[in-house]
Design a protein around this motif. Sequence first.
Motif, mmCIF file in Angstrom:
data_model
loop_
_atom_site.group_PDB
_atom_site.id
_atom_site.type_symbol
_atom_site.label_atom_id
_atom_site.label_comp_id
_atom_site.label_asym_id
_atom_site.label_seq_id
_atom_site.Cartn_x
_atom_site.Cartn_y
_atom_site.Cartn_z
ATOM 1 N N HIS A 53 90.980 32.172 34.891
ATOM 2 C CA HIS A 53 91.455 33.382 34.214
ATOM 3 C C HIS A 53 89.814 33.891 34.672
ATOM 4 N N TYR A 54 89.722 34.684 35.524
ATOM 5 C CA TYR A 54 88.085 35.156 35.734
ATOM 6 C C TYR A 54 87.864 36.539 35.680
ATOM 7 N N ASP A 55 86.897 36.953 35.313
ATOM 8 C CA ASP A 55 86.267 38.240 34.381
ATOM 9 C C ASP A 55 85.457 39.023 35.355
ATOM 10 N N SER A 56 85.077 40.097 34.747
ATOM 11 C CA SER A 56 84.294 40.932 35.708
ATOM 12 C C SER A 56 82.312 40.367 36.158
ATOM 13 N N SER A 57 82.129 39.809 35.334
ATOM 14 C CA SER A 57 80.876 38.693 35.800
ATOM 15 C C SER A 57 81.067 37.684 36.717
#
Length: 155
Positions: A38-42
């Motif tokens: 699960h990736y985020d904006s960072s």
Amino acid sequence: MKIGELAKLTGCPVETIRYYEREGLLPEPARTGGNYRHYDSSHVDQLSFIRHCRSLDMTQEEIRILLGLRDRPEADCGTANQLIDEHLHHVEVRIAELQSLRQQLQDLRARCSGTGSSEACGILRELEQPAEPSVVSESCAEAGHLHVPGVHGRH
């Protein structure tokens, strides 16, 4: 977001994203209950930074250094300047090598009119002779640089 979404957003292949994770350039993402990344904006920001560095043909080590500087806003930017100066020098050496290669190929091409049998071909006869070491490659070796044509920290 899942890895496929990150790949689509950044234009980076999924396998390359996984490679950057294994190499420690991109931090491991959190995992969902189903063990999906699960990736985020960072991750988007960091991957975009890495991709920009790669578009400038920077090595993984150069990228690690720049990422370290980016992550420490109080760090002296002189390190970034020095890194770019060194990278620029490597590019200039490669340009000189390519110019030398072009001249060698032009000289080789001039040895053949393009007509006649391959037995009389000046190109083939010249290629049968031992190659002379290039001056630029020797200077790289003396300076401790290993040159492999067309390769500068790929991925």
